[in-house]
Each structure stands twice: as C-alpha cells, then as structure tokens.
Design an enzyme around this catalytic site. Structure first.
Site, mmCIF file in Angstrom:
data_model
loop_
_atom_site.group_PDB
_atom_site.id
_atom_site.type_symbol
_atom_site.label_atom_id
_atom_site.label_comp_id
_atom_site.label_asym_id
_atom_site.label_seq_id
_atom_site.Cartn_x
_atom_site.Cartn_y
_atom_site.Cartn_z
ATOM 1 N N SER A 88 0.809 -1.226 0.000
ATOM 2 C CA SER A 88 0.000 0.000 0.000
ATOM 3 C C SER A 88 0.832 1.262 0.000
ATOM 4 O O SER A 88 0.274 2.368 0.031
ATOM 5 C CB SER A 88 -0.909 0.000 1.228
ATOM 6 O OG SER A 88 -0.175 0.252 2.405
ATOM 7 N N THR A 260 1.611 7.038 0.691
ATOM 8 C CA THR A 260 0.726 6.001 0.134
ATOM 9 C C THR A 260 1.010 5.729 -1.332
ATOM 10 O O THR A 260 1.573 6.580 -2.038
ATOM 11 C CB THR A 260 -0.744 6.453 0.259
ATOM 12 O OG1 THR A 260 -1.616 5.358 -0.047
ATOM 13 C CG2 THR A 260 -1.081 7.581 -0.695
ATOM 14 N N GLY A 272 -5.279 10.994 -4.067
ATOM 15 C CA GLY A 272 -6.209 10.856 -2.941
ATOM 16 C C GLY A 272 -5.973 11.916 -1.887
ATOM 17 O O GLY A 272 -5.492 13.019 -2.175
HETATM 18 N N1 GLY Z 1 -6.125 7.198 1.690
HETATM 19 C C1 GLY Z 1 -5.342 6.959 0.565
HETATM 20 C C2 GLY Z 1 -5.996 7.198 -0.704
HETATM 21 O O1 GLY Z 1 -7.215 7.188 -0.797
HETATM 22 O O2 GLY Z 1 -5.292 7.393 -1.676
#
Ligand code: GLY
Length: 406
Positions: A88, A260, A272
C-alpha cells in the site's frame, strides 16, 4: 495621490491589518486556551497506522537522542516505503490501471509551521522524504507528477522500478479478469479455453464462477497458492493502503506525515487525500496533529485532518475530535448505511499534551479483526480504535472461496 498621503495610507492599512491580526490571535487563543497552554507530554508519543510498529523502536530511539520529531515521523514512514511486502506504500505498492505505481505523500513540521507535499510520483520510492525536501528546499508546498520526479532526481533520489513480482502479478490478475470485452488474457485459441457457462449476473453463482476463474488465472500467472485468495481480494476490493504518523516530543514539538501508493487500480493521475495538507495530514504546533488512512475521496470532502485539529483547538478531546470528523463523512451520505457500509476510514489524533486517539468508521476490518492503531510512548503497542459503527465495512463483492477448494 501625493507621496505623503500614499505613505500615511499604507501605514494606516498596515496598522489596521496588525490590529485585525492581534484581535484574531486573541480570539483564537481564548478559544484554545487549554490546548495552547499545554506544554509537552511527560514522555514523547508516536501514533500511526498499525503497520508503523515496524519502524517504531527506531523512531523512538531518534526522539530519545534528541532528533527532530519529523525525523521520527519519516523513520516510521520510510520503513513501510522500503518494505516490498507492504503493498500500500512505496516499493511494492499496488499500481494504477496502467500498471504504474504512483505515490503520494505529505509532511508537516510543527516548530517551523511548514509543510511539503508530492502527488502522483512515479519511480521514486521514498516520497515522504521528497515531500520534506519540497518543504525545506523550495519556495513551494506541493509538486506533482513529472516535476516532482525531476525534483527528486535532482536531489539524488534513484529512479527505480517500484513494481514487485507480487504487485505486478496482482495487477495482471486485475487486468486479465476485469472484463471479457478486451484482449487481455488467453482467448479462444488457448487449448484450455472453455465457453463461459451462463449464469444470471449478480447471483452468488455468478460470483462463485468469477472467483473460480480468477483462481485459475492467478495460478496461470504464477501466483503462489497461499497468495491467491489475497490477490483475488485485492482485485475485487481495491485497497486504499497508506500509513500516517504523528509525533510529539517532551518539549511539545510536533510533526506529522502520510505516505501512500493510493487506491489500487486508480485512474492514472488520481490523487487521494494523503498528499493533501489538511486532509491526509495536518499539524498545528499550538494544538496537535492528525492524519488519515482509508477512503481518500471521502476524507478530502471533509478536510479531515484539519477538521480534527480545529476541533482540538475548540477544546474537544482527541476522541471527540475524530468522531466528529467521522460523523461528517456519514452526514455527506445522509447517514445512509447502504452506502456507508462500503467505506473505510481511520483517523489518528495526537494532541500537543500527548493525549491521543485512533477512531474508525467501522469497529472491525474486513477479516473480522478489530481496527487498531500503533502507539509508542516508550512502550510500543497496538490499541483498538474507537468506532462510529459496530461491525465491518462490507467488502464488495463479498469474497467466497473457490468452489474447487483449491
Ligand atoms: N487514503 C489513501 C488514498 O485514498 O489514496
């Protein structure tokens, strides 16, 4: 206007601005009296997503040796960016629909009241460190895409292939099984090709058939038997991944950061909440620091991390501040549980005095385990989140086991 009038006009305007500023500060400081007067905690505190356990000891040691709180944040984030098994974040992060890993990150440094951010960066692993450099070595706050990559290379970051075998094969599984209307995957000339058995779409039989097919494709792609169901789950329920970390030291100095690879299989260029200062992370040296993992689009719409820090400023506890943000997400969907059951969100909240909370939309994750977060105040541990709703978000579509029992 003559010169004398111009100068006196400027002086008046400046005085007015200064007076307005003072009034503003006064009202802000009245509102947040208890928070801004708080000194640091007795012990430094680190909070993060549960995966932050990996870098926790090293980060705490940095704080013990007097390093900056942002050094400790980056230590925790970097451990995940470097880990090929965390799909991730960073190396091994699940890619976008084109099979390209695109990373997002931001950092905030409380003592100097600065922030830096990068979005949609390809081929650079440690984007949280790049976000820090944007903060420290430019006159900007946010760089994206090719420009962010060029900036990283200029500062000595190597360009590398961020796809691991796991993330590449999982992407191929998604690519080959998402549609039978394209040319991805073996066609009718394949010796093993079988005509599809028609079953009504949307039925458990149709889903079972899809999973059985995916299982066979996963085997063909060389995904190890023990990894096949995990890969199928990633394909059917694209994860949003991410790690956030906030830190306060004994002097009350704070920093935060989030990194991320974003939503798996996203459209190329999708960014995001993670690199959005105020959504994925927000740190205010007077008050506290907060960050998020989960549905990025939902969090952006409520500026989650900023909302939480402002709630702290008004005197809410970390738990209340986070729960209020979760309720705003629910409100955006008119509290419709038929929609909310498909969303995931966890907020990490750290106040300047060391009080903290982890709050989640749902009490349990998809595997049935309680949602938890990592804390280190000298003792490293996981604590359960306080949840707005009991139960787990429903994975869609629900995952069945292959009928063959393979
Ligand atoms: N919370 C990470 C994303 O939605 O990209």
């Amino acid at each position: 206007m003559d010169r004398r009038k111009f100068i006196s006009g400027v002086a008046l305007t400046s005085a007015g601005l200064a007076a307005g500023g003072a009034a503003q500060n006064e009202s802000t400081s009245k509102q947040s009296k208890t928070v801004t007067e708080a000194v640091g905690p007795k012990k430094a505190v680190i909070i993060s997503k549960n995966t932050g356990m990996q870098g926790s000891d090293g980060a705490y040691e940095l704080l013990r040796r007097g390093h900056d709180t942002l050094d400790a944040v980056l230590w925790v984030l970097r451990a995940q960016e470097d880990d090929p098994n965390d799909d991730s974040v960073g190396l091994g992060g699940l890619p976008n629909e084109d099979g390209e890993v695109e990373l997002d990150a931001c950092v905030m440094h409380g003592p100097t009241r600065r922030g830096g951010s990068v979005g949609g960066v390809r081929n650079i692993k440690n984007v949280s460190a790049v976000a820090r450099l944007v903060m420290e070595r430019t006159n900007h706050v946010m760089l994206v895409g090719e420009g962010a990559q060029k900036f990283a290379v200029a500062h000595g970051f190597p360009k590398e292939n961020l796809l691991t075998e796991h993330s590449r094969k999982t992407w191929l599984l998604w690519k080959e099984t998402m549609s039978n209307q394209d040319s991805w995957g073996p066609g009718i000339s394949d010796p093993n090709w079988k005509p599809p058995v028609p079953v009504p779409s949307g039925t458990p039989q149709a889903l079972q058939q899809k999973i059985d097919h995916m299982y066979e494709v996963a085997a063909d792609l060389g995904i190890a038997p023990e990894d096949r169901m995990k890969a199928i789950s990633r394909v059917l329920n694209p994860p949003t991944g991410t790690i956030h970390c906030s830190v306060v030291n004994e002097k009350g100095e704070m920093s935060g950061g989030t990194t991320t690879s974003g939503l798996a299989w996203k459209l190329s260029g999708r960014v995001g909440d993670s690199p959005i200062i105020g959504a994925g992370c927000f740190t205010d040296q007077d008050v506290g620091s907060a960050g998020a993992t989960g549905s990025g689009e939902e969090n952006i719409k409520i500026a989650g991390a900023h909302t939480i820090v402002e709630n702290l400023r008004k005197g809410m506890s970390p738990q209340e501040a986070g729960m209020d943000a979760l309720r705003r997400i629910a409100r955006n969907h008119n509290n419709d549980m038929n929609k909310l059951r498909f969303l995931e969100m966890v907020f990490y909240v750290l106040r300047k005095d060391g009080a903290y909370a982890g709050v989640s939309l749902w009490s349990h994750g998809p595997t049935g385990k309680p949602r938890n977060f990592h804390v280190n105040d000298g003792t490293k541990r996981l604590e359960n989140c306080t949840a707005l709703f009991q139960g787990s978000a429903i994975e869609w579509p629900p995952i069945l086991q292959p009928a063959t029992g393979k």
